[in-house]
Design a protein around this motif. Structure first.
Motif, PDB file in Angstrom:
ATOM      1  N   THR A  26      -7.664  -8.030  -7.718  1.00 27.63           N
ATOM      2  CA  THR A  26      -6.573  -7.285  -8.285  1.00 27.63           C
ATOM      3  C   THR A  26      -5.171  -7.967  -8.644  1.00 27.63           C
ATOM      4  O   THR A  26      -4.497  -7.739  -9.404  1.00 27.63           O
ATOM      5  N   VAL A  65     -14.654  -3.645   6.646  1.00 27.94           N
ATOM      6  CA  VAL A  65     -13.730  -3.032   5.502  1.00 27.94           C
ATOM      7  C   VAL A  65     -12.874  -4.119   5.201  1.00 27.94           C
ATOM      8  O   VAL A  65     -12.386  -4.245   3.941  1.00 27.94           O
ATOM      9  N   GLY A  66     -12.234  -4.720   6.219  1.00 25.43           N
ATOM     10  CA  GLY A  66     -11.105  -5.744   5.666  1.00 25.43           C
ATOM     11  C   GLY A  66     -11.517  -6.993   4.926  1.00 25.43           C
ATOM     12  O   GLY A  66     -10.724  -7.356   4.082  1.00 25.43           O
ATOM     13  N   LEU A  74     -11.936  -5.783   1.624  1.00 26.66           N
ATOM     14  CA  LEU A  74     -10.722  -5.493   0.780  1.00 26.66           C
ATOM     15  C   LEU A  74      -9.854  -6.769   0.550  1.00 26.66           C
ATOM     16  O   LEU A  74      -9.202  -6.813  -0.328  1.00 26.66           O
ATOM     17  N   HIS A  75     -10.000  -8.038   1.183  1.00 28.06           N
ATOM     18  CA  HIS A  75      -9.759  -9.182   0.744  1.00 28.06           C
ATOM     19  C   HIS A  75     -10.105  -9.524  -0.703  1.00 28.06           C
ATOM     20  O   HIS A  75      -9.430 -10.114  -1.307  1.00 28.06           O
ATOM     21  N   GLU A  92     -11.161  -7.550  -2.892  1.00 26.16           N
ATOM     22  CA  GLU A  92     -10.499  -6.656  -3.875  1.00 26.16           C
ATOM     23  C   GLU A  92      -9.166  -7.081  -4.235  1.00 26.16           C
ATOM     24  O   GLU A  92      -8.949  -6.910  -5.247  1.00 26.16           O
ATOM     25  N   LEU A  93      -8.222  -7.283  -3.268  1.00 26.61           N
ATOM     26  CA  LEU A  93      -7.127  -7.695  -3.499  1.00 26.61           C
ATOM     27  C   LEU A  93      -6.889  -9.218  -4.210  1.00 26.61           C
ATOM     28  O   LEU A  93      -6.135  -9.134  -5.126  1.00 26.61           O
ATOM     29  N   PHE A 141       0.845  -1.314  -0.008  1.00 26.16           N
ATOM     30  CA  PHE A 141      -0.020   0.081   0.023  1.00 26.16           C
ATOM     31  C   PHE A 141       0.855   1.169   0.164  1.00 26.16           C
ATOM     32  O   PHE A 141       0.220   2.347  -0.509  1.00 26.16           O
TER      33      PHE A 141
END
Length: 212
Positions: free
Chosen positions: A77, A66-67, A70-71, A73-74, A23
């Motif tokens: 990506t 949120v976490g 985010l996982h 999304e990661l 990040f």
């Protein structure tokens, strides 16, 4: 030309360290990640990788949500192939009661033919808020992406820091001073070694638990 700012130093290439490095590169930084063995060499590469969206409470509730997002999304990506959504069951031992109950309380053991033994009850704890990922793959993908964006991975032992008026000026790796503009300790249980570097106590506590 203006002098180049020293990189941010990160001690420990586990999940916290590689995530921080990744990040930071998204913000245009080129940190130096230092580990004595390599990426995710300890617990970060061997955990169960279980993720839960709605199991937080109090001050951590928002962080869980949120976490969890985010996982996902990661995984998209970075192309994390082991990431998957999974339902979470609560299993109670006892005399069999397969098929009993209704609605949210319905026992779903009939859907889980792989369960054996005396199963008193099986219920969904979370049908769509659970997920799993192989932590080694996640850490490796984040580290690789960070390196591609300018971060550096150095294999070596962090032995201390050089402190200046405004913080840490350098980190000592295998006897060599590496200048840094900021420094983060992400060494898991080995973070207690930093007690001597900063002259402050760093208490380590933990819990023992199991999951399948």
């Amino acid at each position: 030309l203006a002098p180049t700012k020293p990189p941010i130093g990160i001690a420990g290439a586990g999940l916290h360290g590689v995530a921080l490095a990744y990040f930071l590169t998204l913000r245009g930084e080129a940190p130096v990640l230092v580990d004595q063995v390599g990426v995710a060499a300890a617990a970060s590469g061997k955990g169960g990788g279980f993720l839960a969206r709605d199991w937080g409470s109090g001050p951590t509730e928002q962080l869980h949500k949120v976490g969890f997002a985010l996982h996902a999304e990661l995984a998209h990506t970075l192309g994390v192939k082991t990431y998957r959504k999974v339902p979470v069951l609560s299993v109670t031992p006892g005399p069999s009661r397969r098929g009993q109950g209704t609605g949210k309380g319905k026992i779903v053991a009939d859907e889980c033919t792989w369960l054996d033994g005396d199963i008193g009850g099986v219920r969904y704890m979370d049908k769509d808020g659970g997920a799993q990922v192989a932590p080694m793959e996640l850490c490796t993908k984040m580290a690789d992406a960070a390196i591609e964006r300018g971060a550096t991975l150095r294999i070596g032992k962090v032995e201390g820091v050089v402190r200046g008026d405004d913080g840490v000026d350098a980190v000592i790796v295998d006897g060599e001073e590496l200048a840094c503009s900021a420094f983060a300790v992400t060494m898991g249980p080995w973070a207690c070694l930093a007690s001597d570097w900063f002259g402050i106590p760093i208490p380590m506590t933990g819990i023992k638990s199991t999951s399948v």
